[in-house]
Each structure stands twice: as structure tokens, then as C-alpha cells.
Design a protein around this motif. Structure first.
Motif, PDB file in Angstrom:
ATOM      1  N   LEU A   1      42.837   8.894   4.712  1.00 56.93           N
ATOM      2  CA  LEU A   1      42.220   8.206   5.689  1.00 56.93           C
ATOM      3  C   LEU A   1      42.788   9.165   7.076  1.00 56.93           C
ATOM      4  CD1 LEU A   1      42.859   4.486   5.196  1.00 56.93           C
ATOM      5  CD2 LEU A   1      40.669   5.856   5.302  1.00 56.93           C
ATOM      6  N   THR A   2      43.979   9.390   7.295  1.00 50.34           N
ATOM      7  CA  THR A   2      44.333  10.220   8.396  1.00 50.34           C
ATOM      8  C   THR A   2      43.364  11.446   8.502  1.00 50.34           C
ATOM      9  OG1 THR A   2      46.552   9.309   8.155  1.00 50.34           O
ATOM     10  CG2 THR A   2      46.498  11.255   9.421  1.00 50.34           C
ATOM     11  N   SER A   3      43.394  12.332   7.664  1.00 47.26           N
ATOM     12  CA  SER A   3      42.703  13.653   7.781  1.00 47.26           C
ATOM     13  C   SER A   3      41.390  13.323   8.017  1.00 47.26           C
ATOM     14  CB  SER A   3      42.925  14.431   6.484  1.00 47.26           C
ATOM     15  OG  SER A   3      42.394  13.971   5.292  1.00 47.26           O
ATOM     16  N   GLN A   4      40.578  12.254   7.261  1.00 41.89           N
ATOM     17  CA  GLN A   4      39.040  12.227   7.310  1.00 41.89           C
ATOM     18  C   GLN A   4      38.878  11.444   8.734  1.00 41.89           C
ATOM     19  OE1 GLN A   4      38.368  10.514   3.265  1.00 41.89           O
ATOM     20  NE2 GLN A   4      38.660  12.660   2.532  1.00 41.89           N
TER      21      GLN A   4
ATOM     22  N   LYS B   1      48.902   8.759  -0.792  1.00 41.17           N
ATOM     23  CA  LYS B   1      47.870   9.567  -0.776  1.00 41.17           C
ATOM     24  C   LYS B   1      46.547   8.974  -0.060  1.00 41.17           C
ATOM     25  CE  LYS B   1      44.809  11.426  -4.629  1.00 41.17           C
ATOM     26  NZ  LYS B   1      44.722  11.143  -5.979  1.00 41.17           N
ATOM     27  N   GLN B   2      46.273   7.630  -0.062  1.00 43.15           N
ATOM     28  CA  GLN B   2      45.296   6.792   0.524  1.00 43.15           C
ATOM     29  C   GLN B   2      45.521   6.923   2.064  1.00 43.15           C
ATOM     30  OE1 GLN B   2      42.366   5.507   0.082  1.00 43.15           O
ATOM     31  NE2 GLN B   2      42.242   4.907   2.052  1.00 43.15           N
ATOM     32  N   ILE B   3      46.631   6.753   2.548  1.00 43.82           N
ATOM     33  CA  ILE B   3      46.890   6.967   3.952  1.00 43.82           C
ATOM     34  C   ILE B   3      46.697   8.496   4.511  1.00 43.82           C
ATOM     35  CG2 ILE B   3      48.570   6.808   5.742  1.00 43.82           C
ATOM     36  CD1 ILE B   3      49.889   4.432   4.005  1.00 43.82           C
TER      37      ILE B   3
ATOM     38  N   LEU C   1      47.866  -1.639   5.210  1.00 48.06           N
ATOM     39  CA  LEU C   1      47.710  -1.265   3.747  1.00 48.06           C
ATOM     40  C   LEU C   1      48.913  -1.823   2.895  1.00 48.06           C
ATOM     41  CD1 LEU C   1      45.691   1.901   3.602  1.00 48.06           C
ATOM     42  CD2 LEU C   1      44.787  -0.342   3.475  1.00 48.06           C
ATOM     43  N   THR C   2      49.964  -1.436   3.216  1.00 45.26           N
ATOM     44  CA  THR C   2      51.439  -1.793   2.759  1.00 45.26           C
ATOM     45  C   THR C   2      51.734  -3.178   2.557  1.00 45.26           C
ATOM     46  OG1 THR C   2      52.547   0.247   3.321  1.00 45.26           O
ATOM     47  CG2 THR C   2      53.818  -1.665   2.554  1.00 45.26           C
TER      48      THR C   2
END
Length: 133
Positions: free
Chosen positions: A43-46, A38-40, A61-62
Motif C-alpha cells: 500500500l505504501t509503495s503503490q 507485506k500488505q502495508i 489494519l493491525t
């Protein structure tokens, strides 16, 4: 663009703390990766990340959240009760994450990331560190 980028990073961090308390390793791992995905995605879209950036953000992140979780769990197993120690571990890993992401993001993306709460969180971490000492 809202403060969702940073607030979702904070949510993942809180999830790591909560999951460190979880006894079921399979449930812990499933929730960890769901929150991370969800976080990735956010970040990807925003930040309009390119595919190669998504790969590196995912890897960073992982790795870092799992390493932080492992370190927090080790403290818990040692029955460390000083919350300042747990906070310092989390602060140190968040600083590492920010340093790594800065290398992956371009200047515009980094500025958006900072503006969406990362700079404010860094300032708050530094303030809490100073208070702890």
C-alpha cells in the motif's frame, strides 16, 4: 499499477481465516505480522503514502484484522458451522477497514485504491450479503 493493492488485502483476509485454524499461537502471530507488513509495504509503495499515513494504515489494519481474527476464533470455539455467519463477520470488518482507510487516504489515493479492486470487492460483498438474506 495493477490490482495488487486489493489482492494483497484479500490475501491478508484469507490469511486471517487460515490462521484462525492454526493451533500454534506463536506461528499464527508471526505469519499474521509478516503478511500485514507485506500488505502495508505494498500500500505504501503503490499509493505513495506519507509517513503519517503509513502509521495510521498500520494501526488500522493491525487492530481491525486482529479484532476480526478474534471474532472468527470465538465463532470457531462455539463450533458455529454456518459459513454465512463467518462471511458476515469478514464482510463487516472489511467494510470498517475501507471506511477507516478512506479517512486516511487523500482523494487520489482513495481513487487508486478503489480502482485496484476495492470497489469491485465491495460490490461483490454487497451482492453476497443480499444473496445470504
Amino acid at each position: 499499477m495493477t490490482k495488487r493493492v486489493f489482492s494483497s488485502l484479500a490475501a491478508v483476509l484469507l490469511c486471517v481465516f487460515a490462521l484462525a485454524q492454526e493451533n500454534d499461537p506463536q506461528k499464527r502471530e508471526k505469519e499474521f505480522f509478516e503478511n500485514l507488513d507485506k500488505q502495508i509495504g505494498q500500500l505504501t509503495s503503490q499509493l505513495d503514502l506519507e509517513d503519517w499515513q503509513v502509521f495510521y494504515v498500520d494501526s488500522i489494519l493491525t487492530h481491525d484484522y486482529q479484532a476480526m481474527q478474534k471474532e472468527l476464533m470465538a465463532l470457531q470455539q462455539k463450533k458455529v458451522s454456518n459459513t454465512d455467519i463467518y462471511n458476515e463477520v469478514a464482510f463487516r470488518w472489511q467494510d470498517r477497514i475501507d471506511e477507516s482507510l478512506q479517512k486516511v487516504f487523500n482523494e487520489e489515493q482513495w481513487a487508486k485504491y478503489q480502482k485496484n479492486g476495492a470497489a469491485r470487492a465491495k460490490k461483490a460483498r454487497d451482492k453476497r450479503r443480499a444473496k445470504m438474506k
